[in-house]
Design an enzyme around this catalytic site. Structure first.
Site, mmCIF file in Angstrom:
data_model
loop_
_atom_site.group_PDB
_atom_site.id
_atom_site.type_symbol
_atom_site.label_atom_id
_atom_site.label_comp_id
_atom_site.label_asym_id
_atom_site.label_seq_id
_atom_site.Cartn_x
_atom_site.Cartn_y
_atom_site.Cartn_z
ATOM 1 N N MET A 1 0.845 -1.202 0.000
ATOM 2 C CA MET A 1 0.000 0.000 0.000
ATOM 3 C C MET A 1 0.882 1.254 0.000
ATOM 4 O O MET A 1 0.968 1.954 0.996
ATOM 5 C CB MET A 1 -0.911 -0.016 1.224
ATOM 6 C CG MET A 1 -1.636 -1.355 1.384
ATOM 7 S SD MET A 1 -2.840 -1.362 2.720
ATOM 8 C CE MET A 1 -1.788 -1.365 4.156
ATOM 9 N N ASP A 2 1.515 1.528 -1.129
ATOM 10 C CA ASP A 2 2.504 2.598 -1.191
ATOM 11 C C ASP A 2 1.908 3.894 -1.724
ATOM 12 O O ASP A 2 1.083 3.876 -2.638
ATOM 13 C CB ASP A 2 3.660 2.120 -2.095
ATOM 14 C CG ASP A 2 4.897 2.967 -1.942
ATOM 15 O OD1 ASP A 2 5.785 2.856 -2.804
ATOM 16 O OD2 ASP A 2 4.994 3.721 -0.953
#
Lengths: 285, 273
Positions: free
Chosen positions: B50-51
């Site tokens: 989840m960047d």
């Protein structure tokens, strides 16, 4: 008369291309150059199908592409090149294909030992990385001979992964670490002073990350900066799982025999783009 | 890369749109599997890095904390969507062993955020029958967070729906190292001999063991960065990797379906034929 003109024109063209390439590399070298690039050579069979060649010809075309890429990498100043030549999973392929690839590997390994080979031209040290016990006797012996013959070279390094998978490498490293610890504990138990021994036992009982790394087949090289997989597939296929934890992944659509200078340049430019972030992380850790 | 690139991309974009429309009309499961997805080709285990939370906040002139809050909302929605689509296991990379190096206020905020997520969001997720587990080195987390984790895991243990793994203080190298330590202890205690260590030993001792689908079929990383950042390394051996340009707070259910479509078109050979 015409033949010698053609030859002259050919040589001139070749020199010009080479001069332009070297100039391009000079420009790239203004920025950071990756120290280690790894390649998954995917797409030989699809290339052969595309051009209606026998499957074996696809692998041969792949070999020619490999020689070019190695040359470009070493000219650019990349010190380590790793290639995924043959996976343990590839033994599952049709026996005729496996045999063909093994025969070709034997032929090419013997070629490496020749005077005019790329290994001697660029001072390349050769490592064969993997579970070499799974190979035929003659291929394994040729590999060991090649490693020994090139052991004095130090300008650059090629790591050829054969009979390799990353999970096998990790299992092997774990086995070796356990055996090493076991021997250490045994030798401590045999010594005289019991109090000191107990303390040392507790401390040395624990296997650390560094122990595992030390026993990896790939321990002879630093982690790759870029991993290139051709043919557009974006997966690791059990290659360098441990070592590519923070490496740039690049998957051009070109099949392996179609890989060229432009792909290498693109990969290096992308590497230079994220380099400040990687350096910051390295300094922090 | 060449000048034909954009034109080719345009044509292939149109072609895939056309393919989707045709597929949608012929899809018998239209309701549950929208947009031409085939049930039999759905990934069983999806992993997400989840960047992009911080970049999303910076782009809007907001503090980094609001980026993480936006990411939290998206994670919840994506988890529910995956559960509805029949994904069996979802693993999300919430906090890496290397994230401790971030500024202290941000780390402190994240720890508080995780506690809040467990106390509020997890209730909603367990109502969808999800079984939640936290993987990673929990011993380094604040004690309050640790006890909340234990309670949350206990209370969702008997749920039968999608398994949600939240990776907190996790990394692939940490996972392999802790598995090696466990295996080494067994060797030391004589339960296992060093020669018997094989890939199965690792499969049994990694933090994702004891489930039906421990290895992700598909990994999605948002924000356009092309690397694994020390996420699940062993388990990603044959995983299809998908890198998405959007920042995580911008990632929506439509993007998730697009990712699954892309996955379903890939040809997986596992090194064999």
């Amino acid at each position: 008369m015409e033949n010698s003109m053609d030859r002259f024109a050919g040589r001139l063209f070749g020199s010009t291309v080479s001069y332009i390439r070297r100039f391009l590399f000079r420009v790239l070298s203004v920025g950071p150059i990756p120290n280690h690039i790894a390649f998954i050579l995917d797409g030989n069979r699809r290339y052969a199908k595309k051009w209606n060649l026998g499957e074996g010809m696809g692998h041969r075309a792949g070999f020619l592409a490999l020689m070019s890429i190695m040359k470009y990498c070493y000219e650019l100043g990349v010190k380590y090149v790793t290639i995924y030549a043959f996976s343990i999973d590839n033994f599952k392929r049709r026996p005729e294909e496996v045999q063909y690839v093994m025969d070709m590997m034997l032929e090419k390994i013997e070629g490496l030992l020749k005077e005019e080979s790329i290994v001697n031209q660029y001072g390349v040290r050769v490592y064969f990385v993997g579970n070499l016990k799974l190979l035929n006797e003659n291929v394994r012996m040729a590999a060991e001979k090649a490693m020994k013959a090139a052991s004095n070279n130090s300008r650059s390094v090629i790591l050829i992964c054969v009979a390799y998978t990353s999970t096998d490498e990790i299992v092997h490293a774990a086995q070796e670490s356990c055996e090493e610890k076991w021997t250490e504990i045994q030798s401590l138990t045999d010594a005289r002073n019991c109090e000191i021994i107990e303390e040392k036992r507790e401390g040395s009982n624990v296997i650390k990350l560094a122990d595992i790394e030390r026993h990896m087949y790939m321990g002879v090289a630093p982690d790759p900066d870029i991993l290139v997989r051709t043919s557009g597939e974006t997966r690791l296929s059990n290659f360098l799982l441990w070592q590519t934890s923070n490496c740039l992944l690049y998957s051009p659509r070109a099949l392996w025999p179609e890989i060229g200078l432009r792909h290498l340049v693109w990969a290096v430019l992308n590497f230079q783009r994220i380099y400040p972030y990687l350096e910051k992380r390295r300094k922090n850790i | 890369m060449g000048s034909n690139g954009p034109i080719i991309a345009c044509f292939s974009g149109l072609a895939s749109l056309l393919k989707l429309r045709l597929a949608a009309t012929s899809n018998a499961d239209g309701g549950k599997y929208p947009g031409g997805l085939k049930r039999e080709l759905m990934p069983k285990h999806v992993a997400i890095i989840m960047d992009g939370n911080r970049r999303w906040a910076k782009n809007r002139g907001l503090p980094v904390q609001l980026g993480h809050k936006a990411g939290e909302e998206v994670m919840k929605r994506i988890a529910i969507k995956c559960s509805q689509l029949g994904v069996k296991v979802l693993t999300v990379f919430a906090f890496s062993t290397e994230n401790w190096l971030r500024p202290q206020e941000e780390v402190g905020f994240l720890m508080k955020l995780f506690e809040q997520v467990i106390q509020t969001d997890f209730n909603e997720l367990t109502r969808h029958d999800m079984q939640i587990s936290i993987i990673g080195d929990k011993s380094r987390l604040p004690k309050s967070l640790q006890s909340l984790i234990t309670t949350a895991e206990e209370s969702s243990k008997s749920n039968k729906g999608m398994r949600l793994f939240v990776a907190l203080n996790y990394s692939g190298r940490y996972d392999i190292t802790q598995a090696t330590k466990k295996i080494a202890s067994k060797v030391r205690d004589g339960i296992l001999s060093a020669q018997d260590i094989d890939e199965g030993s690792f499969d049994q001792h990694l933090e994702t063991s004891q489930i039906d689908f421990p290895n992700p079929d598909l990994l999605i990383r948002t924000s356009g960065e092309l690397r694994l950042s020390n996420f699940m390394l062993w388990q990603l051996a044959y995983t299809e990797l998908l890198f998405v340009q959007k920042l995580f707070p911008e990632f929506n259910e439509g993007d998730l379906l697009e990712a699954f479509r892309s996955f379903q078109q890939r040809q997986r050979r596992y090194g064999g034929v």
